[in-house]
Scaffold this motif. Sequence first.
Motif, PDB file in Angstrom:
ATOM      1  N   LYS A  21      10.888   4.938   3.634  1.00 38.87           N
ATOM      2  CA  LYS A  21      11.846   6.040   3.651  1.00 38.87           C
ATOM      3  C   LYS A  21      12.146   6.489   5.083  1.00 38.87           C
ATOM      4  O   LYS A  21      13.300   6.769   5.431  1.00 38.87           O
ATOM      5  CB  LYS A  21      11.302   7.209   2.828  1.00 38.87           C
ATOM      6  CG  LYS A  21      11.167   6.902   1.340  1.00 38.87           C
ATOM      7  CD  LYS A  21      10.536   8.055   0.579  1.00 38.87           C
ATOM      8  CE  LYS A  21      10.376   7.721  -0.892  1.00 38.87           C
ATOM      9  NZ  LYS A  21       9.699   8.806  -1.647  1.00 38.87           N
ATOM     10  N   GLN A  22      11.108   6.538   5.913  1.00 39.57           N
ATOM     11  CA  GLN A  22      11.305   6.949   7.303  1.00 39.57           C
ATOM     12  C   GLN A  22      12.139   5.934   8.062  1.00 39.57           C
ATOM     13  O   GLN A  22      12.995   6.287   8.880  1.00 39.57           O
ATOM     14  CB  GLN A  22       9.946   7.143   7.983  1.00 39.57           C
ATOM     15  CG  GLN A  22      10.062   7.784   9.369  1.00 39.57           C
ATOM     16  CD  GLN A  22       8.710   8.034   9.992  1.00 39.57           C
ATOM     17  OE1 GLN A  22       7.722   7.410   9.627  1.00 39.57           O
ATOM     18  NE2 GLN A  22       8.663   8.946  10.946  1.00 39.57           N
ATOM     19  N   VAL A  23      11.892   4.660   7.783  1.00 43.57           N
ATOM     20  CA  VAL A  23      12.664   3.593   8.428  1.00 43.57           C
ATOM     21  C   VAL A  23      14.139   3.710   8.068  1.00 43.57           C
ATOM     22  O   VAL A  23      15.020   3.553   8.930  1.00 43.57           O
ATOM     23  CB  VAL A  23      12.101   2.211   8.021  1.00 43.57           C
ATOM     24  CG1 VAL A  23      13.141   1.123   8.231  1.00 43.57           C
ATOM     25  CG2 VAL A  23      10.845   1.894   8.819  1.00 43.57           C
ATOM     26  N   ALA A  24      14.433   3.979   6.810  1.00 44.13           N
ATOM     27  CA  ALA A  24      15.827   4.120   6.379  1.00 44.13           C
ATOM     28  C   ALA A  24      16.522   5.268   7.106  1.00 44.13           C
ATOM     29  O   ALA A  24      17.701   5.157   7.479  1.00 44.13           O
ATOM     30  CB  ALA A  24      15.886   4.340   4.872  1.00 44.13           C
ATOM     31  N   PRO A  81       0.822  -1.219   0.000  1.00 43.17           N
ATOM     32  CA  PRO A  81       0.000   0.000   0.000  1.00 43.17           C
ATOM     33  C   PRO A  81       0.853   1.266   0.000  1.00 43.17           C
ATOM     34  O   PRO A  81       2.022   1.250   0.417  1.00 43.17           O
ATOM     35  CB  PRO A  81      -0.796  -0.116   1.305  1.00 43.17           C
ATOM     36  CG  PRO A  81      -0.709  -1.537   1.701  1.00 43.17           C
ATOM     37  CD  PRO A  81       0.575  -2.066   1.160  1.00 43.17           C
ATOM     38  N   GLY A  82       0.235   2.373  -0.418  1.00 38.23           N
ATOM     39  CA  GLY A  82       0.966   3.631  -0.564  1.00 38.23           C
ATOM     40  C   GLY A  82       1.671   4.100   0.684  1.00 38.23           C
ATOM     41  O   GLY A  82       2.799   4.618   0.610  1.00 38.23           O
ATOM     42  N   HIS A  83       1.040   3.901   1.869  1.00 41.81           N
ATOM     43  CA  HIS A  83       1.667   4.414   3.087  1.00 41.81           C
ATOM     44  C   HIS A  83       2.972   3.698   3.406  1.00 41.81           C
ATOM     45  O   HIS A  83       3.823   4.224   4.111  1.00 41.81           O
ATOM     46  CB  HIS A  83       0.705   4.304   4.281  1.00 41.81           C
ATOM     47  CG  HIS A  83       0.538   2.909   4.818  1.00 41.81           C
ATOM     48  ND1 HIS A  83      -0.410   2.029   4.343  1.00 41.81           N
ATOM     49  CD2 HIS A  83       1.213   2.237   5.793  1.00 41.81           C
ATOM     50  CE1 HIS A  83      -0.326   0.893   5.003  1.00 41.81           C
ATOM     51  NE2 HIS A  83       0.651   0.984   5.878  1.00 41.81           N
ATOM     52  N   MET A  84       3.150   2.485   2.853  1.00 41.72           N
ATOM     53  CA  MET A  84       4.379   1.739   3.135  1.00 41.72           C
ATOM     54  C   MET A  84       5.584   2.343   2.433  1.00 41.72           C
ATOM     55  O   MET A  84       6.716   2.192   2.903  1.00 41.72           O
ATOM     56  CB  MET A  84       4.212   0.267   2.749  1.00 41.72           C
ATOM     57  CG  MET A  84       3.323  -0.511   3.689  1.00 41.72           C
ATOM     58  SD  MET A  84       3.358  -2.277   3.355  1.00 41.72           S
ATOM     59  CE  MET A  84       2.104  -2.839   4.514  1.00 41.72           C
ATOM     60  N   MET A  90       5.921  -4.300   4.326  1.00 40.99           N
ATOM     61  CA  MET A  90       6.192  -5.312   3.310  1.00 40.99           C
ATOM     62  C   MET A  90       7.306  -4.796   2.407  1.00 40.99           C
ATOM     63  O   MET A  90       7.808  -3.689   2.603  1.00 40.99           O
ATOM     64  CB  MET A  90       4.932  -5.591   2.499  1.00 40.99           C
ATOM     65  CG  MET A  90       3.822  -6.284   3.286  1.00 40.99           C
ATOM     66  SD  MET A  90       4.257  -7.958   3.822  1.00 40.99           S
ATOM     67  CE  MET A  90       4.394  -8.790   2.236  1.00 40.99           C
ATOM     68  N   TRP A  91       7.672  -5.585   1.419  1.00 35.02           N
ATOM     69  CA  TRP A  91       8.647  -5.133   0.441  1.00 35.02           C
ATOM     70  C   TRP A  91       7.943  -5.033  -0.920  1.00 35.02           C
ATOM     71  O   TRP A  91       6.881  -5.639  -1.126  1.00 35.02           O
ATOM     72  CB  TRP A  91       9.865  -6.045   0.392  1.00 35.02           C
ATOM     73  CG  TRP A  91       9.625  -7.514   0.188  1.00 35.02           C
ATOM     74  CD1 TRP A  91       9.811  -8.222  -0.962  1.00 35.02           C
ATOM     75  CD2 TRP A  91       9.184  -8.474   1.173  1.00 35.02           C
ATOM     76  NE1 TRP A  91       9.515  -9.549  -0.768  1.00 35.02           N
ATOM     77  CE2 TRP A  91       9.127  -9.737   0.537  1.00 35.02           C
ATOM     78  CE3 TRP A  91       8.843  -8.398   2.524  1.00 35.02           C
ATOM     79  CZ2 TRP A  91       8.728 -10.901   1.200  1.00 35.02           C
ATOM     80  CZ3 TRP A  91       8.445  -9.553   3.190  1.00 35.02           C
ATOM     81  CH2 TRP A  91       8.396 -10.783   2.539  1.00 35.02           C
TER      82      TRP A  91
END
Length: 299
Positions: free
Chosen positions: A15-18, A7-10, A173-174
């Motif tokens: 990016k935030q996780v990185a 989904p789009g929010h992922m 997810m990836w």
Amino acid sequence: MVIQWFPGHMNAARKQVAETMAKVDVVIEIVDARLPWSSTNPMIEQLRRHRQRPALKILNKADLADPRLNQIWLDWFSAQPATLAILMGEDNKQAQVKRLPQLCQELAPHRTGAEKPLRAMIMGIPNVGKSTLVNALMGRRIANVADTPGVTKSQQRVETVGGTIFYDTPGLMWPKIEVEACGYRIALGGSIGRNAYDDEDVALFAVETLVERYPALLQTRYKLDNIEAPPEKLMELIGRKRGAVIGGGRIDMQKTAELILTEFRNGTLGRITLETPDDVVLLTQVDQLVEPSPGDDVS
């Protein structure tokens, strides 16, 4: 058919996780003990290795998984470089939650005291128990918990009484699942949005897997005289046994599929693990799934 769900929010969450990965000392990845490899996110693994961060792997829902394979998977993960692994289920959750700060400290011994607090990021695919873990860590409800994947959509920072900082992240997810079996296993485990798969297809996959790996559990649970029949026929027999019959004596396959999926997910079918380390060679994902931004290590 390969099941896909991103989904789009992922994309924003990725990016935030990185960015946050650069600030933490340890990556805690929660996987589903019933599908430990399929529920391991290769994108998380690549980001972690790029940042040279050690990992604490939590094999959650271990009380629903095959006890023999629990130990085999625990040993397998523990043998990976810079990795500690533990089993967690409802029967030992509180004891294991209390150990988390200590285990993280073992992985990042340079982080001590208030001036250099230990920082860990809690990650995993949707619906593996991240928010439940955060609530247990803090001793109160601070994260939304639901059986529906994708409930948590933003990252939050929490700090324990002992000073350890945890970042709770959305289920991630990836972008592309390369191996068909992985997608079906993740869907069977309940970690993919229902709009991304067909219940009947996933239930047929479940029946095929059970016939191959846990025939006695399947036969006993649904009181089947024998299981030497095609999966479609077995699903019809299960539906008839459970009263999923509609006009003209036809079987309601959707209702039957929902029954099978629910009984796997809540453990009614028995303690089942869908894969073994021997399957890993067949489940290997494409290595280059993300392009992490370069950055310096945490000082």
